[in-house]
Enzyme design. Structure first.
Site, PDB file in Angstrom:
ATOM      1  N   ASP A 137      43.786  34.780  44.094  1.00  0.00           N
ATOM      2  CA  ASP A 137      42.675  35.404  43.381  1.00  0.00           C
ATOM      3  C   ASP A 137      41.895  36.206  44.425  1.00  0.00           C
ATOM      4  OD1 ASP A 137      40.718  35.811  41.282  1.00  0.00           O
ATOM      5  OD2 ASP A 137      39.467  34.350  42.327  1.00  0.00           O
ATOM      6  N   ASP A 161      38.130  37.809  44.013  1.00  0.00           N
ATOM      7  CA  ASP A 161      36.675  37.658  44.099  1.00  0.00           C
ATOM      8  C   ASP A 161      36.268  36.205  44.332  1.00  0.00           C
ATOM      9  OD1 ASP A 161      36.114  40.426  43.605  1.00  0.00           O
ATOM     10  OD2 ASP A 161      36.721  40.076  41.531  1.00  0.00           O
TER      11      ASP A 161
END
Length: 217
Positions: free
Chosen positions: A8, A10
């Protein structure tokens, strides 16, 4: 056969949220007004609460893209990467990505944030394969439409499986690093889930599932 490693973006590889920072930067440059930031914060409150209306959010995100020329957007994005993103790249995250690449594993970044914002960020990490939310561009201009499925919650699972099928990989040798409760659908599908700086809700879920919890901060 190499393993597939998914990160991932952010709040996992970055010490912050690229989409949120993009909105702040657009306001600082007077490309959007202050009302945009107020609306942005409401969406992010819903995101962290786990009840984000993803299509409403994407309609909001694409507004400044469809209302401005590609020339201005590209110029603004270049400065945004220097001023807002490079300072929040987590070195431990970058090292983790490099280690996986050096081990000849296949590395992808999968993010709900749109690819216009995130493609140059993936480049900072040396990751060529990005799975992100896609906005339609016709004649070098954003139309305001979302292409395909948003890369969010179950949609992220859908897009990752699509990519896996197209690239002769499989979930049985896949590891996923994420900070987000919104990524639970994919965390539950992969062979190995690693929680990075997760919140209390996600750490509780990790403990129930025997997932590793680490920090890149």
């Amino acid at each position: 056969m190499s393993n597939l490693i998914i990160f991932d973006l952010d709040n996992t590889l970055l010490n912050g949220d690229s989409d949120r920072n993009w909105g702040i930067y657009l306001a600082e440059k007077n490309i959007v007004d202050d009302d945009y930031l107020e609306r942005s914060e409401k969406f992010y409150a819903n995101y962290y609460a786990g009840n984000l209306d993803i299509y409403g959010f994407l309609d909001f995100c694409v507004e400044p893209l469809k209302n401005n020329s590609m020339e201005l957007l590209l110029e603004t994005r270049e400065d945004f990467i220097k001023e807002k993103i490079k300072p929040i790249v987590l070195e431990k995250g970058k090292s983790a990505v490099m280690n996986e690449l050096n081990n000849n594993n296949k590395v992808i970044i999968a993010t709900a944030t749109n690819s216009f914002v995130t493609k140059p960020i993936a480049d900072l990490f040396g990751v060529k394969d990005l799975i992100a939310t896609e906005f339609e561009i016709i004649d070098n201009k954003f139309t305001g439409k979302v292409l395909g499925t948003p890369c969010f919650q179950e949609g992220k699972v859908h897009k990752v499986i699509e990519w896996i099928n197209a690239n002769n990989c499989d979930l049985s040798s896949t590891t996923f690093y994420s900070d987000s409760f919104n990524d639970l659908p994919l965390l539950k599908k992969v062979n190995k889930a690693i929680i990075v700086d997760g919140d209390d809700k996600l750490i509780k879920e990790a403990n129930n599932n025997g997932w590793d919890c680490i920090s890149f901060r």
